[in-house]
Design a protein around this motif. Sequence first.
Motif, short mmCIF file in Angstrom:
data_model
loop_
_atom_site.label_atom_id
_atom_site.label_comp_id
_atom_site.label_asym_id
_atom_site.label_seq_id
_atom_site.Cartn_x
_atom_site.Cartn_y
_atom_site.Cartn_z
N ASN A 9 0.80 -1.23 0.00
CA ASN A 9 0.00 0.00 0.00
C ASN A 9 0.83 1.28 0.00
O ASN A 9 0.27 2.37 0.06
N ASP A 11 4.19 2.92 -2.22
CA ASP A 11 5.17 2.73 -3.30
C ASP A 11 6.59 2.59 -2.75
O ASP A 11 7.39 1.82 -3.29
N GLU A 22 1.68 -4.74 -9.72
CA GLU A 22 0.78 -3.64 -9.46
C GLU A 22 -0.65 -4.17 -9.40
O GLU A 22 -1.10 -4.84 -10.32
N SER A 23 -1.34 -3.87 -8.30
CA SER A 23 -2.71 -4.34 -8.14
C SER A 23 -3.68 -3.18 -8.33
O SER A 23 -3.44 -2.06 -7.89
N LYS A 24 -4.79 -3.46 -8.98
CA LYS A 24 -5.82 -2.45 -9.17
C LYS A 24 -6.77 -2.37 -7.99
O LYS A 24 -7.66 -1.52 -7.95
N GLU A 25 -6.59 -3.26 -7.04
CA GLU A 25 -7.39 -3.27 -5.82
C GLU A 25 -6.48 -3.54 -4.63
O GLU A 25 -5.37 -4.07 -4.80
N TYR A 151 -3.98 3.19 -1.45
CA TYR A 151 -5.41 3.10 -1.18
C TYR A 151 -5.69 3.72 0.17
O TYR A 151 -5.09 3.35 1.18
N ARG A 155 -11.18 3.80 1.32
CA ARG A 155 -11.20 2.86 0.19
C ARG A 155 -10.98 1.44 0.69
O ARG A 155 -11.64 0.50 0.23
N TYR A 159 -13.61 -1.70 0.42
CA TYR A 159 -13.19 -2.92 -0.27
C TYR A 159 -13.37 -4.14 0.61
O TYR A 159 -13.95 -5.15 0.18
#
Length: 204
Positions: A9, A11, A22-25, A151, A155, A159
């Motif tokens: 979470n 970088d 790289e995760s989109k969620e 995130y 968020r 999720y």
Amino acid sequence: MKIFAIGLNYDSHNKEMKRTFESKEPVLFMKPDTALLKDGKPFMLPDFSNEIHYETELVVKINRLGKNIAERFAHRYYDEITVGIDFTARDIQRKQKELGLPWEIAKSFDNSAAIGKFISKSEVDDIQNINFHLDINQNRVQQGNTKDMIYSVDRIISYISRFFTLKIGDLIFTGTPAGIGPVSINDHLQGYIEERKLLDFRVK
């Protein structure tokens, strides 16, 4: 009581771990209630690992029942925060990953989720602009700011609630920035939100 944790979470941490994924969620894993370490009790180094790492994180506590929570309403579902340590058996995690196997044993063992004293989130101006840091033996070893999260807290809550019903007392570890490292016997760990010390315990 459930303990949720978010990986990848920040970088800065992803770069230090040389991760290109790289995760989109949000990347989600869980720890059992037996992983909880609180009230300043010492962390006992386990005999099954030679490389236990600290990962310092903002932790939020859920204060109401929720399922399928819209992100815009997520701020209503927590009112206390603290700083915590997600302990990781790095050598075991590395081995499990190499074998393509689950790595719960590296993340979810007894006492692997240390938490400090909780404070009201009303004591901070913006949940997404909080400085936190960890000192070991009075030396600053890790620091971060929640503005750098990939995130946001809201968020993450939204999720998680798609898959799991959130209940009062559930905890969410929101991810660690760069600066992770090993702990050794007799280390003294002190965790802070801004300049307020909330976490204080020793390694035995």
